[in-house]
Every structure is written in C-alpha cells, then in structure tokens.
Scaffold this active site. Sequence first.
Site, mmCIF file in Angstrom:
data_model
loop_
_atom_site.group_PDB
_atom_site.id
_atom_site.type_symbol
_atom_site.label_atom_id
_atom_site.label_comp_id
_atom_site.label_asym_id
_atom_site.label_seq_id
_atom_site.Cartn_x
_atom_site.Cartn_y
_atom_site.Cartn_z
ATOM 1 N N ASP A 52 -11.039 -8.548 7.631
ATOM 2 C CA ASP A 52 -12.455 -8.349 7.281
ATOM 3 C C ASP A 52 -13.174 -9.694 7.240
ATOM 4 O O ASP A 52 -14.321 -9.814 7.673
ATOM 5 C CB ASP A 52 -12.588 -7.662 5.921
ATOM 6 N N ASP A 73 -5.466 -6.748 5.706
ATOM 7 C CA ASP A 73 -6.658 -5.991 5.331
ATOM 8 C C ASP A 73 -7.777 -6.972 4.957
ATOM 9 O O ASP A 73 -8.919 -6.878 5.434
ATOM 10 C CB ASP A 73 -6.283 -5.114 4.117
ATOM 11 N N TYR A 97 0.821 -1.214 0.000
ATOM 12 C CA TYR A 97 0.000 0.000 0.000
ATOM 13 C C TYR A 97 0.855 1.264 0.000
ATOM 14 O O TYR A 97 0.365 2.351 -0.272
ATOM 15 C CB TYR A 97 -0.947 0.029 1.205
ATOM 16 N N LYS A 145 3.185 -15.479 1.831
ATOM 17 C CA LYS A 145 3.076 -16.188 0.549
ATOM 18 C C LYS A 145 4.513 -16.471 0.115
ATOM 19 O O LYS A 145 4.967 -16.076 -0.969
ATOM 20 C CB LYS A 145 2.305 -15.305 -0.455
ATOM 21 N N ASP A 166 -3.453 -18.020 1.119
ATOM 22 C CA ASP A 166 -4.639 -18.645 0.504
ATOM 23 C C ASP A 166 -5.202 -19.722 1.428
ATOM 24 O O ASP A 166 -6.412 -19.832 1.622
ATOM 25 C CB ASP A 166 -4.322 -19.198 -0.895
#
Length: 361
Positions: A251, A247, A140, A191, A223
Amino acid sequence: MTKKIAVLPGDGIGPEIIAEAVKVLESLRAGGLDIEMNEAPVGGAGYEASGKPLPDDTLALAKESDAILLGAVGGHQWESLDISVRPEKGLLGLRAELELFSNLRPAILYKQLADASTLKPEVVAGLDIMIVRELTGGIYFGQPRGVRTLDNGEKQGFNTLVYAESEIERIGHSAFKIAMKRGKKLCSVDKANVLECTELWREVMIRVSKDYPEVELSHMYVDNAAMQLVRAPKQFDVMVTTNMFGDILSDCAAMLTGSIGMLPSASLDANGKGMYEPIHGSAPDIAGQNVANPLATILSVAMMLRYSLNETELANRIESAVEKVLDQGLRTADILSDSTSDGMQKVSTSEMGDAVVAALT
Ligand code: NAD
C-alpha cells in the site's frame, strides 16, 4: 486451445470498470486471441444472488477457468451483515480455495502522471517496483488466535505468526522467477533480528537463491524497507515478503505513485493460474457515475495475459496503449490534478476504455 476467463464484476464500480476491461479483451479476441469469457456474481452481488458472497457456481466457474478477472467487492449496504457472509469473504474464499499464495503488486509511476505523487518527481520518476506478497499464510491465518481472559480478569488478544519451510520456498521461487523476467534484483524483507519465524524466512530465501544464480538477493528489515520506500524507492526492483509486511509495504509503494486507479494486481497459484484485479476497492462514493478510472483493471488484463495466458506481446501492447492514451492527455477525474489540467481532456470511464481499444487497434 481456448483459454477460459471467469469474469467477476463484483460491486460498486466493479461492473463499470470490468465492462471496459472486457471491451479490451473483446478487441483482442477479434484480433485472434482464443478466449472464452463467462461472468458470475461475487461479493455483495453474490450474496444478493444466492445468500453467499462466494456462490457455489461462481467458485466452480473460477476453478474450471484458466484465469479470473475481478472488479471489486464491498459496499455500505452489506456492512451490517454477519462477518461470515460479508462481501470481502468472497474474495478471501477465492484466494483460499484456489491457493493463490503469490500476490504480485507492481507500483509503476507513469511519467505522464509524475505530478500525482506526493513525493518529489526526481525521487519517483520512472518508478517500477514489483512487490511479491505471500497471501495465504503468516499471521493472518496462524492458529491459535483470538481474545482470551486471563486469570486476573484482563483480556488478552493474540495471533500467531507461522510459516512452514514449504510455504516460504514456494513464494521464494515465485519471486525469483519474476525477478528473472525483470531486473534480476530481489530484496527479501523480514524482521529476522526479532522474529524467529522470519529468521527461518531469510534462511530459506538464501537456500532458494541457489537455484537462481543470476538474481542478486539482498535482505532488509521491514522497518528499514518502509523507510527506504519513501526515501529512495528506485533502489528496488522486486521485493518479496510475508503476508502482513507485504500488505503494509505494498500500500505504501502504491501510494508513491499517487493514483490508486492506475494499479493492477495478480494473485497466482503454483501453476500460474491467477486472479487479476485492480488494487482499489469498490469506491461506493463514485459508483454508477461513469467516472471511475478503468485503467487499473485494464492493466490487470495485461498482467493476466503475461502471467496466466503466456501472451507477453499482447500484454506489452495493452501497456503501450495505456501509455498512449495518457500521452494523448486523456484523464479520468482521479488523475486530473489542478496543476496539470492544462491541455488535458477529462474523460469518463467508458470514454477511457474506448480510447484504450482505439490505441490498441
Ligand atoms: P476504495 O479503494 O474503494 O476507495 C478509496 C478512494 O479511492 C475513494 O475516494 C474512491 O472513490 C477512490 N477510487 C478507488 N478506485 C478508483 C478508481 N478506479 N477511479 C477513481 N477513483 C477511485 O476504498 P474504500 O473506500 O476504503 O472501500 C470501499 C469498499 O471497497 C469497502 O466496502 C471495502 O471493503 C472495499 N474494498 C474492496 C477491495 C477489493 O475488492 N479488492 C479492496 C479494498 C476495499
């Protein structure tokens, strides 16, 4: 010494839910908690007051305070503004200016609200996960970024995933310390099979783990972590991950509980100073109606007492008071499902705040 709290209501339902959290703090102050509260505008309210979503005075107040309590920012009336002065910039500015790199997002399913989840009760009953998300680095913020035009005239978008060892170390320490206060199990999500940057992430997490021999460290690819969160979420105690993965996963974890109005969050710096806010937004659709659920904000006050003001016992008392009002059957509209409405009492924002204060005292 008196602890200073900056109170930033923001926009939409922000002022309504913050008023209830302030009631709780006032009640603790009456009981001897040594605090001083100062209010300032942020987000759309900041823009209206000074032309900036993060007014200079608000930033100065946040900097000189021991903790910040924030409602929410945003609203349709500011959506057409230039991106540099939109309400969300107020929030991002506070995170960046105060170096709030460690974002703590608990996902707790209160037993009284087991029906609110879309997952089967046996999968989520008693759920209590803490997700620690790196908040000021990663893709980000990485440079270079943008959209460029290639030689063949085609446009190409690009962002950069970048983490320095020191950034991974500090979020690692933050997560291990939290794991020490909880179930002593930490799952680092990366990852590493595809992204070199997160291969380094894993290497540094293993290195940091040597300082916390009591904590059991495991690793999971993102994943698989997404899959496990909906398959068997109770296997997790604390999870730590990068800005973008956090992020998305936080959620997802929040929604396991089914009630956005119940979940608090904290964003901490290296010294434990923090900003505390509900995970939900400014809910313009219900603003001004005295129907919003103030419990996420009240539970954010509990996190503030635990992580920035070192008042663990008071934090526990607030959390118990919230359980008590739920036990009493009090429900704001968002947590009153048709299937569970028997014997429940629908209450307004302010009635819920009053009930928590009564349960505290
Ligand atoms: P939202 O979280 O504000 O609302 C989503 C839905 O949840 C709405 O139906 C809303 O009524 C409901 N809801 C949210 N909080 C509630 C509460 N306490 N009690 C009862 N119901 C509640 O998300 P959105 O609608 O996507 O965004 C609205 C505005 O909030 C936008 O301007 C967005 O940018 C902003 N936003 C701000 C933050 C923040 O300040 N941290 C976070 C997310 C969104």
